[in-house]
Design a protein around this motif. Structure first.
Motif, PDB file in Angstrom:
ATOM      1  N   GLY B  57       0.814  -1.202   0.000  1.00  0.00           N
ATOM      2  CA  GLY B  57       0.000   0.000   0.000  1.00  0.00           C
ATOM      3  C   GLY B  57       0.848   1.252   0.000  1.00  0.00           C
ATOM      4  O   GLY B  57       1.905   1.291  -0.614  1.00  0.00           O
ATOM      5  N   SER B  58       0.383   2.271   0.695  1.00  0.00           N
ATOM      6  CA  SER B  58       1.043   3.569   0.601  1.00  0.00           C
ATOM      7  C   SER B  58       2.120   3.736   1.668  1.00  0.00           C
ATOM      8  O   SER B  58       2.046   3.143   2.750  1.00  0.00           O
ATOM      9  CB  SER B  58       0.012   4.688   0.723  1.00  0.00           C
ATOM     10  N   GLN B  59       3.117   4.495   1.335  1.00  0.00           N
ATOM     11  CA  GLN B  59       4.101   4.954   2.304  1.00  0.00           C
ATOM     12  C   GLN B  59       4.461   6.386   1.971  1.00  0.00           C
ATOM     13  O   GLN B  59       4.190   6.871   0.886  1.00  0.00           O
ATOM     14  CB  GLN B  59       5.355   4.082   2.346  1.00  0.00           C
ATOM     15  N   TYR B  60       5.087   7.046   2.913  1.00  0.00           N
ATOM     16  CA  TYR B  60       5.415   8.459   2.737  1.00  0.00           C
ATOM     17  C   TYR B  60       6.769   8.710   3.375  1.00  0.00           C
ATOM     18  O   TYR B  60       6.978   8.361   4.549  1.00  0.00           O
ATOM     19  CB  TYR B  60       4.323   9.318   3.396  1.00  0.00           C
ATOM     20  N   ASN B  61       7.673   9.267   2.598  1.00  0.00           N
ATOM     21  CA  ASN B  61       9.035   9.566   3.037  1.00  0.00           C
ATOM     22  C   ASN B  61       9.782   8.325   3.527  1.00  0.00           C
ATOM     23  O   ASN B  61      10.582   8.387   4.458  1.00  0.00           O
ATOM     24  CB  ASN B  61       9.038  10.645   4.133  1.00  0.00           C
ATOM     25  N   ILE B  62       9.486   7.189   2.895  1.00  0.00           N
ATOM     26  CA  ILE B  62      10.149   5.924   3.221  1.00  0.00           C
ATOM     27  C   ILE B  62      10.890   5.436   1.972  1.00  0.00           C
ATOM     28  O   ILE B  62      10.320   5.440   0.869  1.00  0.00           O
ATOM     29  CB  ILE B  62       9.116   4.842   3.628  1.00  0.00           C
ATOM     30  N   SER B  63      12.133   5.012   2.137  1.00  0.00           N
ATOM     31  CA  SER B  63      12.863   4.468   0.990  1.00  0.00           C
ATOM     32  C   SER B  63      12.820   2.950   0.960  1.00  0.00           C
ATOM     33  O   SER B  63      12.758   2.348  -0.114  1.00  0.00           O
ATOM     34  CB  SER B  63      14.312   4.955   0.996  1.00  0.00           C
ATOM     35  N   VAL B  80      15.789  13.137   6.396  1.00  0.00           N
ATOM     36  CA  VAL B  80      16.690  13.044   7.540  1.00  0.00           C
ATOM     37  C   VAL B  80      16.028  13.739   8.731  1.00  0.00           C
ATOM     38  O   VAL B  80      15.723  14.929   8.665  1.00  0.00           O
ATOM     39  CB  VAL B  80      18.053  13.706   7.238  1.00  0.00           C
ATOM     40  N   PHE B  81      15.777  12.966   9.773  1.00  0.00           N
ATOM     41  CA  PHE B  81      15.224  13.553  10.987  1.00  0.00           C
ATOM     42  C   PHE B  81      16.348  14.214  11.784  1.00  0.00           C
ATOM     43  O   PHE B  81      17.440  13.652  11.901  1.00  0.00           O
ATOM     44  CB  PHE B  81      14.586  12.468  11.865  1.00  0.00           C
ATOM     45  N   SER B  82      16.066  15.369  12.307  1.00  0.00           N
ATOM     46  CA  SER B  82      17.017  15.970  13.236  1.00  0.00           C
ATOM     47  C   SER B  82      16.365  15.967  14.603  1.00  0.00           C
ATOM     48  O   SER B  82      15.261  16.450  14.771  1.00  0.00           O
ATOM     49  CB  SER B  82      17.361  17.393  12.811  1.00  0.00           C
ATOM     50  N   GLY B  83      17.043  15.391  15.565  1.00  0.00           N
ATOM     51  CA  GLY B  83      16.498  15.341  16.913  1.00  0.00           C
ATOM     52  C   GLY B  83      15.560  14.168  17.107  1.00  0.00           C
ATOM     53  O   GLY B  83      15.455  13.263  16.271  1.00  0.00           O
ATOM     54  N   THR B  84      14.876  14.202  18.223  1.00  0.00           N
ATOM     55  CA  THR B  84      14.009  13.094  18.618  1.00  0.00           C
ATOM     56  C   THR B  84      12.734  13.060  17.782  1.00  0.00           C
ATOM     57  O   THR B  84      12.202  14.095  17.409  1.00  0.00           O
ATOM     58  CB  THR B  84      13.623  13.234  20.102  1.00  0.00           C
ATOM     59  N   TYR B  85      12.301  11.866  17.485  1.00  0.00           N
ATOM     60  CA  TYR B  85      10.988  11.699  16.886  1.00  0.00           C
ATOM     61  C   TYR B  85      10.342  10.478  17.535  1.00  0.00           C
ATOM     62  O   TYR B  85      10.991   9.723  18.260  1.00  0.00           O
ATOM     63  CB  TYR B  85      11.080  11.542  15.356  1.00  0.00           C
ATOM     64  N   GLY B  86       9.089  10.303  17.286  1.00  0.00           N
ATOM     65  CA  GLY B  86       8.375   9.181  17.883  1.00  0.00           C
ATOM     66  C   GLY B  86       7.524   8.484  16.847  1.00  0.00           C
ATOM     67  O   GLY B  86       7.423   8.925  15.700  1.00  0.00           O
ATOM     68  N   ALA B  87       6.934   7.385  17.255  1.00  0.00           N
ATOM     69  CA  ALA B  87       6.103   6.623  16.329  1.00  0.00           C
ATOM     70  C   ALA B  87       4.856   6.110  17.028  1.00  0.00           C
ATOM     71  O   ALA B  87       4.894   5.762  18.217  1.00  0.00           O
ATOM     72  CB  ALA B  87       6.888   5.456  15.740  1.00  0.00           C
TER      73      ALA B  87
END
Lengths: 155, 141
Positions: B57-63, B80-87
């Motif tokens: 299906g769909s993805q976004y900003n995924i390689s 490229v994420f800078s700093g903390t991110y969550g999911a």
């Protein structure tokens, strides 16, 4: 600088300041600044926290610890209540997950139930963290947790 | 088309090209194109994949997604994420589960260009890592 609700009247002289204000509204909208019309499918608030330390947030003023594994996420706003099937419910809905960001061999995962604090409008949401298979009164502090809050918007 | 930073000066001739650029900025902002202001409180990336790490299906900003061990996955970002991110996560719609055992997903590595996570069932045994179809959404503000 907030979002500026600009009106152009027929016969008005179109000014540079008026057009510049339209252009700056792009940035205001993106940042969700004061005056922006609430947008469908966009979260109302977000926070990523490690204990009471906030890693990033928007519309969240603080995360306070009731005890280890139990936290209040405090908003910069007070959410309203909506009536759904004759029951008054918070207009804010939560989505969240807790992480152990250090250990790939961990034998547990962390659940993150949200606890509704009352039947009236509040400015915080309560969260508990448990391991799977924990007893009811067992709590855990994850490495970090993410909570995203959406507000019910009437079409 | 990238977002254009426009400025207007008093006395300047208002051109159709400039107004068209302003109009195209709406689309650029909506699509979060290069140089557009970052819209807060929306997902930065998302992915759907099956238990074998094949994207569905769909993805976004995924390689890409890689299976890096039984029940363990690495999702590689095209940003490229800078700093903390969550999911946050959920089960892939239509993926199906063979039993009614509780499952969960936990992140264990957060890096600027990839995230590692694993599926778990409700046992606390070492063998509790589990492959199953999943959806993840990555957030940052």
């Amino acid at each position: 600088m907030g979002f500026e609700d600009i009106t152009f009247q027929f016969g008005d002289t179109l000014t540079a300041s008026g057009l510049s204000a339209v252009q700056s509204n792009f940035t205001a909208f993106a940042a969700g600044e004061t005056g922006v019309t609430p947008t469908f499918n966009r979260a109302k608030a977000i926070v990523n926290y490690s204990g009471t330390s906030i890693n990033f947030s928007d519309n969240v003023s603080s995360v306070t610890q009731n005890f280890v594994g139990s936290y209040n996420i405090n908003f910069t706003f007070t959410y309203s209540m909506v009536v759904v099937n004759s029951v008054s419910r918070p207009s804010v809905y939560a989505l969240g997950n807790a992480h152990d960001t250090t250990n790939e061999n961990a034998t547990v995962v962390f659940s993150m139930p949200f606890f509704e604090g009352g039947t009236g409008a509040l400015n915080f949401y309560s969260v508990f963290h448990h391991n799977f298979n924990d007893s009811a009164d067992s709590y855990h502090q994850p490495e970090s947790a993410t909570a995203v809050f959406f507000e019910r918007l009437e079409p | 088309m990238a977002f254009t930073a426009l400025s207007f000066s008093s006395g300047e001739l208002l051109t159709s090209s400039k107004m068209n650029l302003m109009m195209s900025n709406f689309k650029s902002l909506a699509n979060q194109e290069t140089t557009a202001p970052t819209i807060t409180k929306i997902p930065r990336a998302w992915v759907n994949h099956d238990g074998a790490a094949s994207m569905v299906g769909s993805q976004y900003n995924i390689s890409s997604v890689a299976d890096i061990g039984f029940g363990k996955y690495q999702t590689n970002f095209s940003i490229v994420f800078s700093g903390t991110y969550g999911a946050t996560w959920g089960f892939l719609a239509g993926g199906g589960q063979g039993d009614n055992r509780m499952r969960n997903i936990t992140l264990y590595t957060i890096a600027s260009t990839f995230a590692r996570y694993k599926g778990r069932n409700s046992t606390t045994q070492q063998s509790g890592d589990e492959e199953f179809p999943m959806s993840l959404v990555f957030w940052q503000d």
